[in-house]
Design a protein around this motif. Structure first.
Motif, PDB file in Angstrom:
ATOM      1  N   CYS A   1       0.867  -1.289   0.042  1.00  0.00           N
ATOM      2  CA  CYS A   1       0.048  -0.024  -0.033  1.00  0.00           C
ATOM      3  C   CYS A   1       0.917   1.257  -0.039  1.00  0.00           C
ATOM      4  O   CYS A   1       1.599   1.464   0.812  1.00  0.00           O
ATOM      5  CB  CYS A   1      -1.048   0.010   1.167  1.00  0.00           C
ATOM      6  SG  CYS A   1      -1.985   1.391   1.437  1.00  0.00           S
TER       7      CYS A   1
ATOM      8  N   GLU B   1     -13.456  -7.707  -5.399  1.00  0.00           N
ATOM      9  CA  GLU B   1     -13.386  -6.277  -5.657  1.00  0.00           C
ATOM     10  C   GLU B   1     -13.493  -5.385  -4.678  1.00  0.00           C
ATOM     11  O   GLU B   1     -13.116  -4.293  -4.825  1.00  0.00           O
ATOM     12  CB  GLU B   1     -14.459  -6.310  -6.723  1.00  0.00           C
ATOM     13  CG  GLU B   1     -14.132  -6.951  -8.228  1.00  0.00           C
ATOM     14  CD  GLU B   1     -12.932  -6.126  -8.835  1.00  0.00           C
ATOM     15  OE1 GLU B   1     -12.765  -4.841  -8.828  1.00  0.00           O
ATOM     16  OE2 GLU B   1     -12.046  -6.956  -9.231  1.00  0.00           O
ATOM     17  N   HIS B   2     -14.073  -5.729  -3.571  1.00  0.00           N
ATOM     18  CA  HIS B   2     -14.244  -5.044  -2.516  1.00  0.00           C
ATOM     19  C   HIS B   2     -13.125  -4.936  -1.409  1.00  0.00           C
ATOM     20  O   HIS B   2     -13.400  -3.991  -0.548  1.00  0.00           O
ATOM     21  CB  HIS B   2     -15.927  -5.164  -1.907  1.00  0.00           C
ATOM     22  CG  HIS B   2     -15.780  -6.462  -1.197  1.00  0.00           C
ATOM     23  ND1 HIS B   2     -16.023  -7.638  -1.921  1.00  0.00           N
ATOM     24  CD2 HIS B   2     -15.396  -6.832   0.208  1.00  0.00           C
ATOM     25  CE1 HIS B   2     -15.919  -8.776  -1.113  1.00  0.00           C
ATOM     26  NE2 HIS B   2     -15.520  -8.393   0.289  1.00  0.00           N
TER      27      HIS B   2
ATOM     28  N   ARG C   1     -10.020  -4.088   0.512  1.00  0.00           N
ATOM     29  CA  ARG C   1      -9.084  -2.775   0.712  1.00  0.00           C
ATOM     30  C   ARG C   1      -8.150  -2.991   1.641  1.00  0.00           C
ATOM     31  O   ARG C   1      -8.230  -4.215   2.382  1.00  0.00           O
ATOM     32  CB  ARG C   1     -10.269  -1.704   1.431  1.00  0.00           C
ATOM     33  CG  ARG C   1     -11.424  -1.137   0.286  1.00  0.00           C
ATOM     34  CD  ARG C   1     -12.069  -0.369   0.942  1.00  0.00           C
ATOM     35  NE  ARG C   1     -11.497   0.984   0.880  1.00  0.00           N
ATOM     36  CZ  ARG C   1     -11.543   1.768  -0.142  1.00  0.00           C
ATOM     37  NH1 ARG C   1     -12.110   1.579  -0.996  1.00  0.00           N
ATOM     38  NH2 ARG C   1     -11.228   3.455   0.301  1.00  0.00           N
TER      39      ARG C   1
ATOM     40  N   ASP D   1      -7.502   1.164   4.992  1.00  0.00           N
ATOM     41  CA  ASP D   1      -8.804   1.144   4.217  1.00  0.00           C
ATOM     42  C   ASP D   1      -8.596   1.699   2.652  1.00  0.00           C
ATOM     43  O   ASP D   1      -9.272   2.205   2.170  1.00  0.00           O
ATOM     44  CB  ASP D   1      -9.792   1.684   4.886  1.00  0.00           C
ATOM     45  CG  ASP D   1     -11.223   1.558   4.501  1.00  0.00           C
ATOM     46  OD1 ASP D   1     -11.540   0.167   3.928  1.00  0.00           O
ATOM     47  OD2 ASP D   1     -11.960   2.452   4.391  1.00  0.00           O
TER      48      ASP D   1
ATOM     49  N   ASP E   1      -7.728   2.041  -1.264  1.00  0.00           N
ATOM     50  CA  ASP E   1      -8.161   1.193  -2.348  1.00  0.00           C
ATOM     51  C   ASP E   1      -7.206   0.394  -2.926  1.00  0.00           C
ATOM     52  O   ASP E   1      -6.131   0.515  -2.993  1.00  0.00           O
ATOM     53  CB  ASP E   1      -8.756   2.134  -3.317  1.00  0.00           C
ATOM     54  CG  ASP E   1      -9.463   1.638  -4.528  1.00  0.00           C
ATOM     55  OD1 ASP E   1     -10.690   1.155  -3.961  1.00  0.00           O
ATOM     56  OD2 ASP E   1      -9.097   1.816  -5.487  1.00  0.00           O
ATOM     57  N   ARG E   2      -7.685  -0.706  -3.585  1.00  0.00           N
ATOM     58  CA  ARG E   2      -6.710  -1.860  -4.162  1.00  0.00           C
ATOM     59  C   ARG E   2      -5.836  -1.218  -5.152  1.00  0.00           C
ATOM     60  O   ARG E   2      -4.644  -1.667  -5.417  1.00  0.00           O
ATOM     61  CB  ARG E   2      -7.412  -2.779  -4.443  1.00  0.00           C
ATOM     62  CG  ARG E   2      -8.345  -2.855  -5.571  1.00  0.00           C
ATOM     63  CD  ARG E   2      -9.014  -3.920  -5.773  1.00  0.00           C
ATOM     64  NE  ARG E   2      -8.151  -5.035  -6.519  1.00  0.00           N
ATOM     65  CZ  ARG E   2      -8.473  -6.255  -6.089  1.00  0.00           C
ATOM     66  NH1 ARG E   2      -9.519  -6.809  -5.180  1.00  0.00           N
ATOM     67  NH2 ARG E   2      -7.742  -7.335  -6.766  1.00  0.00           N
ATOM     68  N   GLU E   3      -6.277  -0.117  -5.932  1.00  0.00           N
ATOM     69  CA  GLU E   3      -5.421   0.550  -6.758  1.00  0.00           C
ATOM     70  C   GLU E   3      -4.349   1.560  -6.298  1.00  0.00           C
ATOM     71  O   GLU E   3      -3.403   1.863  -7.112  1.00  0.00           O
ATOM     72  CB  GLU E   3      -6.209   1.274  -7.777  1.00  0.00           C
ATOM     73  CG  GLU E   3      -6.951   0.744  -8.748  1.00  0.00           C
ATOM     74  CD  GLU E   3      -8.133  -0.070  -8.444  1.00  0.00           C
ATOM     75  OE1 GLU E   3      -9.171   0.617  -7.674  1.00  0.00           O
ATOM     76  OE2 GLU E   3      -8.748  -0.871  -9.245  1.00  0.00           O
ATOM     77  N   GLN E   4      -4.244   1.557  -5.216  1.00  0.00           N
ATOM     78  CA  GLN E   4      -3.322   2.233  -4.226  1.00  0.00           C
ATOM     79  C   GLN E   4      -2.081   1.449  -4.118  1.00  0.00           C
ATOM     80  O   GLN E   4      -1.126   1.779  -3.437  1.00  0.00           O
ATOM     81  CB  GLN E   4      -3.766   2.823  -2.717  1.00  0.00           C
ATOM     82  CG  GLN E   4      -4.967   3.877  -3.064  1.00  0.00           C
ATOM     83  CD  GLN E   4      -4.431   5.136  -3.815  1.00  0.00           C
ATOM     84  OE1 GLN E   4      -3.226   5.589  -3.557  1.00  0.00           O
ATOM     85  NE2 GLN E   4      -5.182   5.582  -4.733  1.00  0.00           N
TER      86      GLN E   4
END
Length: 72
Positions: free
Chosen positions: A24, A53-54, A56, A61, A63-66
């Motif tokens: 992260c 998909e949900h 984190r 907390d 987002d997975r794109e982080q």
């Protein structure tokens, strides 16, 4: 073709090898597939690409794109 690439996986999980460790970029929590995630009840052996998909960051907390690929 190399399995490693710089920076974020850019939301394209198909670019990730199953054993990829991701970190992260907000809190530096590392997701290790061999450990899974106790907070989200993800069993050991679950690759990052197979996380729901949900999902984190269990620490901040985020987002997975982080998440960024850790280059060993």
């Amino acid at each position: 073709m190399s399995a490693h690439f710089e920076g974020s996986y850019l939301g394209d999980a198909s670019r990730l090898p199953e054993d990829a460790v991701l970190e992260c970029k907000i809190c530096w929590y590392q997701y290790h597939p061999e450990k899974g995630d106790d907070v989200w009840q993800i069993p050991p052996g679950t690759p990052f690409a197979a996380l729901p998909e949900h999902w984190r960051c269990p620490n901040c907390d985020g987002d997975r794109e982080q998440f960024m690929v850790v280059d060993d």
